[in-house]
Each structure stands twice: as structure tokens, then as C-alpha cells.
Design an enzyme around this catalytic site. Structure first.
Site, PDB file in Angstrom:
ATOM      1  N   TYR A 125      -7.180  -0.792  -0.727  1.00 56.53           N
ATOM      2  CA  TYR A 125      -6.931  -0.912   0.704  1.00 56.53           C
ATOM      3  C   TYR A 125      -6.128  -2.388   1.066  1.00 56.53           C
ATOM      4  O   TYR A 125      -5.491  -2.192   2.196  1.00 56.53           O
ATOM      5  CB  TYR A 125      -8.147  -0.666   1.611  1.00 56.53           C
ATOM      6  CG  TYR A 125      -8.667   0.653   1.342  1.00 56.53           C
ATOM      7  CD1 TYR A 125      -7.995   1.627   0.741  1.00 56.53           C
ATOM      8  CD2 TYR A 125      -9.985   1.067   1.945  1.00 56.53           C
ATOM      9  CE1 TYR A 125      -8.265   3.033   0.636  1.00 56.53           C
ATOM     10  CE2 TYR A 125     -10.409   2.284   1.665  1.00 56.53           C
ATOM     11  CZ  TYR A 125      -9.836   3.228   1.200  1.00 56.53           C
ATOM     12  OH  TYR A 125     -10.459   4.591   0.986  1.00 56.53           O
ATOM     13  N   CYS A 134      -2.496  -7.878  13.986  1.00 56.56           N
ATOM     14  CA  CYS A 134      -3.671  -8.624  13.379  1.00 56.56           C
ATOM     15  C   CYS A 134      -3.357 -10.003  13.130  1.00 56.56           C
ATOM     16  O   CYS A 134      -2.246 -10.579  13.351  1.00 56.56           O
ATOM     17  CB  CYS A 134      -3.894  -7.805  11.732  1.00 56.56           C
ATOM     18  SG  CYS A 134      -2.762  -8.205  10.578  1.00 56.56           S
ATOM     19  N   CYS A 178       1.223  -4.737   6.867  1.00 61.40           N
ATOM     20  CA  CYS A 178       1.338  -3.942   8.293  1.00 61.40           C
ATOM     21  C   CYS A 178       3.036  -3.817   8.788  1.00 61.40           C
ATOM     22  O   CYS A 178       3.795  -4.266   7.942  1.00 61.40           O
ATOM     23  CB  CYS A 178       0.833  -4.867   9.334  1.00 61.40           C
ATOM     24  SG  CYS A 178      -1.136  -5.368   9.364  1.00 61.40           S
ATOM     25  N   GLU A 232       4.579  -4.853  11.107  1.00 61.80           N
ATOM     26  CA  GLU A 232       5.296  -6.151  11.687  1.00 61.80           C
ATOM     27  C   GLU A 232       5.598  -6.955  10.619  1.00 61.80           C
ATOM     28  O   GLU A 232       6.779  -7.366  10.411  1.00 61.80           O
ATOM     29  CB  GLU A 232       4.195  -7.008  12.435  1.00 61.80           C
ATOM     30  CG  GLU A 232       3.619  -6.380  13.666  1.00 61.80           C
ATOM     31  CD  GLU A 232       2.460  -5.481  13.550  1.00 61.80           C
ATOM     32  OE1 GLU A 232       2.392  -4.930  12.614  1.00 61.80           O
ATOM     33  OE2 GLU A 232       1.835  -5.475  14.657  1.00 61.80           O
ATOM     34  N   ASN A 291       3.625   0.466   8.598  1.00 64.92           N
ATOM     35  CA  ASN A 291       2.749   0.099   7.766  1.00 64.92           C
ATOM     36  C   ASN A 291       2.931   0.851   6.372  1.00 64.92           C
ATOM     37  O   ASN A 291       3.144   2.075   6.620  1.00 64.92           O
ATOM     38  CB  ASN A 291       1.460   0.214   8.398  1.00 64.92           C
ATOM     39  CG  ASN A 291       1.067   1.467   9.234  1.00 64.92           C
ATOM     40  OD1 ASN A 291       1.966   2.279   9.292  1.00 64.92           O
ATOM     41  ND2 ASN A 291      -0.145   1.868   9.244  1.00 64.92           N
ATOM     42  N   ILE A 292       2.500   0.368   5.523  1.00 62.09           N
ATOM     43  CA  ILE A 292       2.498   1.054   4.001  1.00 62.09           C
ATOM     44  C   ILE A 292       1.032   0.468   3.368  1.00 62.09           C
ATOM     45  O   ILE A 292       0.733  -0.562   3.112  1.00 62.09           O
ATOM     46  CB  ILE A 292       3.641   0.282   3.141  1.00 62.09           C
ATOM     47  CG1 ILE A 292       5.107   0.348   3.874  1.00 62.09           C
ATOM     48  CG2 ILE A 292       3.561   0.800   1.974  1.00 62.09           C
ATOM     49  CD1 ILE A 292       6.160  -0.397   3.241  1.00 62.09           C
ATOM     50  N   GLU A 293       0.122   1.571   3.416  1.00 60.46           N
ATOM     51  CA  GLU A 293      -1.154   1.494   2.829  1.00 60.46           C
ATOM     52  C   GLU A 293      -1.293   1.650   1.412  1.00 60.46           C
ATOM     53  O   GLU A 293       0.052   2.001   0.612  1.00 60.46           O
ATOM     54  CB  GLU A 293      -1.951   2.537   3.627  1.00 60.46           C
ATOM     55  CG  GLU A 293      -1.865   2.228   5.010  1.00 60.46           C
ATOM     56  CD  GLU A 293      -2.977   3.047   5.672  1.00 60.46           C
ATOM     57  OE1 GLU A 293      -3.512   4.013   5.371  1.00 60.46           O
ATOM     58  OE2 GLU A 293      -3.352   2.564   6.824  1.00 60.46           O
ATOM     59  N   ASN A 294      -2.376   1.290   0.636  1.00 63.12           N
ATOM     60  CA  ASN A 294      -2.434   1.415  -0.644  1.00 63.12           C
ATOM     61  C   ASN A 294      -3.699   1.986  -1.089  1.00 63.12           C
ATOM     62  O   ASN A 294      -4.621   1.479  -0.364  1.00 63.12           O
ATOM     63  CB  ASN A 294      -2.030   0.000  -1.251  1.00 63.12           C
ATOM     64  CG  ASN A 294      -1.988  -0.114  -2.787  1.00 63.12           C
ATOM     65  OD1 ASN A 294      -2.946  -0.133  -3.604  1.00 63.12           O
ATOM     66  ND2 ASN A 294      -0.786  -0.075  -3.189  1.00 63.12           N
ATOM     67  N   CYS A 306      -0.753 -10.976  10.794  1.00 65.19           N
ATOM     68  CA  CYS A 306       0.762 -10.634  11.123  1.00 65.19           C
ATOM     69  C   CYS A 306       1.026 -11.667  12.355  1.00 65.19           C
ATOM     70  O   CYS A 306       2.250 -12.297  12.347  1.00 65.19           O
ATOM     71  CB  CYS A 306       0.979  -9.094  12.095  1.00 65.19           C
ATOM     72  SG  CYS A 306       0.971  -7.992  10.592  1.00 65.19           S
TER      73      CYS A 306
END
Ligand code: THU
Length: 145
Positions: free
Chosen positions: A61, A100, A66, A68, A55-58, A103
Site C-alpha cells: 500500500y 495529502c 497520488c 498530484e 493515483n496509482i495504488e500498489n 503532495c
């Protein structure tokens, strides 16, 4: 594809164990400074290659991707669209973390592949499938055909 079942990690085929361990490896690269919730995924294409994702957040948000979808984007952008299995693992030892909704729809696009959900302790693995995770998912065409 059959209904979800619980299988001991050690009883799974070697190629599935390898896929799960690849998802554990991918989780190490999780960029999740906002949730501190690390997720790893590993997707095996029909030719046997494993594509890993985290997962790569920002800061914004909702821009987060995710694990997957990172794995799927990596594989598809390398020309792959036929997959044999997906494995995911989060940082939880008590519950299975399930994909989720976004995904689930993304996985579903590429056919009814088996999905292996693993706790951080490995132990028992929940084996399900794309269709079981998203019954009656939206579908215009079978991208894996
Ligand atoms: N997340 C995933 O990467 N995969 C899942 O299946 C569930 C949620 C991520 C998104 C976000 O970075 C963090 O977990 C908390 O929601």
C-alpha cells in the site's frame, strides 16, 4: 497569493475550466483497486501544456502514488518546472478532497501556484494555493526560478 475562495465552475476562466476537465479525464485512469478512491489531477506548465495524473495504488500500500505527484512527475520528467495552475478532483460530491501532506510538499517545491479543488459534481470549486495548503513548508531553493 490570496486566501481560499469558492468560485462557481462556470465563472472560472476557460483555461481553468479546461484544466479541471483534464483532471476529470485523468481520474478515469485511476488505478485504485484497494481503496476504490479515484483521483485525477491536471497541471498546466508555463508554456500552456497540460500534464494529467491519476493515483496509482500498489499491493504494497505505501508504494501508492497520488494523482498530484503523478502529474508533477510527468511534467518534470518532460523538462518542465514552471507551472501556472494545478487542478484535482476525486470521487466525492459532498466534500472537497485536499492534497495529502506529501503532495503538498511536492507542489510547494515548484512555487506558490493556484490549486483548484473540485467535487465530482463540479459546481463550486475551492481555489487555494500551494503556500496556503502548506504554510512554512520545507524549502531549500525555489525549483521554479
Ligand atoms: N489520493 C490522491 O491521489 N490524492 C489526494 O489528494 C488524496 C489521496 C489517493 C491515494 C490513494 O490511492 C487514495 O487516494 C486513497 O487514499
Amino acid at each position: 497569493m490570496s486566501a481560499a475562495k469558492l468560485i462557481e465552475f462556470n465563472s472560472l476562466d476557460a483555461d481553468i475550466q479546461e484544466l479541471i476537465m483534464a483532471s476529470v479525464e485523468a481520474r478515469n485512469y485511476s488505478y485504485s483497486p484497494y481503496s476504490n478512491f479515484k483521483v485525477g489531477a491536471a497541471l498546466r506548465s508555463e508554456d500552456g501544456i497540460i500534464y494529467k495524473g491519476c493515483n496509482i495504488e500498489n499491493s504494497s500500500y505505501s508504494v501508492t502514488i497520488c494523482a498530484e505527484r503523478t502529474a508533477i512527475a510527468k511534467a518534470v520528467s518532460e523538462g518542465k518546472k514552471k507551472f501556472v495552475a494545478l487542478a484535482t478532483v476525486a470521487d466525492m460530491d459532498k466534500i472537497f478532497v485536499t492534497p495529502c501532506g506529501v503532495c503538498r510538499q511536492t507542489i510547494y517545491e515548484f512555487g506558490d501556484i493556484p490549486v483548484y479543488l473540485t467535487k465530482s459534481t463540479l459546481g463550486t470549486v475551492l481555489v487555494t494555493s500551494a503556500k496556503e495548503l502548506l504554510p512554512f513548508g520545507f524549502h531549500l531553493q525555489d525549483a521554479s526560478a
